[in-house]
Scaffold this motif. Structure first.
Motif, short mmCIF file in Angstrom:
data_model
loop_
_atom_site.label_atom_id
_atom_site.label_comp_id
_atom_site.label_asym_id
_atom_site.label_seq_id
_atom_site.Cartn_x
_atom_site.Cartn_y
_atom_site.Cartn_z
N UNK A 176 0.83 -1.21 0.00
CA UNK A 176 0.00 0.00 0.00
C UNK A 176 0.87 1.26 0.00
N UNK A 177 1.90 1.26 0.85
CA UNK A 177 2.78 2.42 0.95
C UNK A 177 3.49 2.69 -0.37
N UNK A 178 3.91 1.63 -1.05
CA UNK A 178 4.58 1.80 -2.34
C UNK A 178 3.63 2.40 -3.37
N UNK A 179 2.39 1.93 -3.38
CA UNK A 179 1.40 2.49 -4.31
C UNK A 179 1.14 3.96 -4.02
N UNK A 180 1.10 4.32 -2.75
CA UNK A 180 0.85 5.72 -2.38
C UNK A 180 2.03 6.61 -2.77
N UNK A 181 3.25 6.13 -2.55
CA UNK A 181 4.41 6.91 -2.95
C UNK A 181 4.45 7.11 -4.45
N UNK A 182 4.08 6.07 -5.18
CA UNK A 182 4.04 6.17 -6.65
C UNK A 182 3.00 7.21 -7.07
N UNK A 183 1.87 7.21 -6.40
CA UNK A 183 0.80 8.17 -6.73
C UNK A 183 1.21 9.60 -6.40
N UNK A 184 1.76 9.80 -5.22
CA UNK A 184 2.11 11.16 -4.77
C UNK A 184 3.33 11.71 -5.48
N UNK A 185 4.16 10.84 -6.03
CA UNK A 185 5.36 11.30 -6.73
C UNK A 185 5.00 12.06 -7.99
N UNK A 186 3.91 11.67 -8.64
CA UNK A 186 3.50 12.32 -9.88
C UNK A 186 2.41 13.33 -9.56
N UNK A 187 2.82 14.54 -9.17
CA UNK A 187 1.85 15.55 -8.76
C UNK A 187 1.00 16.02 -9.92
N UNK A 188 1.55 15.97 -11.13
CA UNK A 188 0.77 16.37 -12.30
C UNK A 188 -0.44 15.47 -12.49
N UNK A 189 -0.29 14.21 -12.09
CA UNK A 189 -1.41 13.28 -12.19
C UNK A 189 -2.53 13.68 -11.24
N UNK A 190 -2.17 14.14 -10.05
CA UNK A 190 -3.19 14.57 -9.09
C UNK A 190 -3.91 15.81 -9.61
#
Length: 254
Positions: free
Chosen positions: A11-25
């Motif tokens: 879960x933590x790895x998936x969250x870091x992957x998500x938060x790393x790409x701020x343009x995606x957010x």
């Protein structure tokens, strides 16, 4: 305890992957807002929608939240393909945790990413003239996590059958748009032709959108309890199917 640690790590790895790409957010929030402002205002002015207080923009607001959850949850399944191509998936598979824990960890990571985006949209409810109370926000988030788990499981099921990004995107193009359009996100689901109504009612996103619409606007076609029961059942089935298929598929690759 070991299983819980494995689930948390994935879960933590998936969250870091998500938060790393701020343009995606940013994109995942700006796109729904464009739907609400441009599509909602333009079509709302054309059809003179008066079904709910606040007009057509307020009506499609829960549907646009459902759209955001749908796109984020299912497309996040592509992470499995990326991990498989770069060999990281094999490293996970040799860890002393079950395949079910791996799938649950990924599904939780996907649903958390969807919830972050849903929470942002809920906090921007004033744009469409909707008052968001703390209770309404909390119930909406519960609905969001249940349907995102189900749709995330569906994305993982699709990823289990495909070995390339191209294949995954091709399948997505035939699945995501029909699920969104047949969910009642953009139009009422009452009074439809029988063949179309049947397609609407076998769509799990329909029940999530209807539940969100009841929670946010106090307008719904189906009882809230039925909506919650259906999306909970869908989430359980899709995550279980993803764990089963993932286990068999990856076992054959080892």
């Amino acid at each position: 305890m070991q299983e819980l640690e494995g689930i948390y790590t994935i879960w933590l790895r998936e969250m870091k992957r998500f938060l790393r790409y701020r343009s995606r957010i940013v994109t995942s929030v700006v796109t729904p807002l464009l739907w609400l402002i441009i599509f909602g205002t333009g079509l709302g002015a054309a059809v003179r929608f008066g079904g709910v207080s606040g007009g057509y923009r307020a009506f499609i607001y829960p549907g646009i939240i459902g759209q955001t959850i749908l796109f984020t949850s299912i497309f996040s399944g592509v992470s499995v393909i990326i991990d498989r191509q770069y060999g990281f998936l094999k490293e996970i598979l040799v860890a002393p945790i079950s395949r079910q824990a791996i799938v649950i960890g990924k599904a939780l990571g996907i649903s958390t990413a969807s919830m972050i985006q849903a929470a942002i949209l809920l906090l921007l409810s004033f744009i469409v003239g909707v008052t968001m109370s703390p209770v309404c926000f909390a119930v909406s988030m519960v609905i969001a996590i249940i349907i995102s788990m189900g749709l995330g499981g569906l994305g993982l099921v699709i990823a289990a059958f495909t070995d390339s990004m191209e294949g995954f995107n091709l399948i997505m193009s035939f699945i995501v748009l029909p699920i969104f359009l047949l969910s009642g996100a953009l139009f009422p689901i009452t009074g439809l032709p029988a063949w179309l109504q049947g397609a609407v009612y076998i769509n799990p996103l329909t029940y999530a959108v209807d539940a969100l619409r009841f929670t946010i606007l106090r307008e719904s076609v189906l009882p809230l309890g039925l909506n919650l029961a259906v999306i909970t059942f869908f989430a359980a089935v899709s995550v279980s199917a993803a764990a089963f298929l993932f286990s068999r598929k990856e076992q054959n690759l080892m």
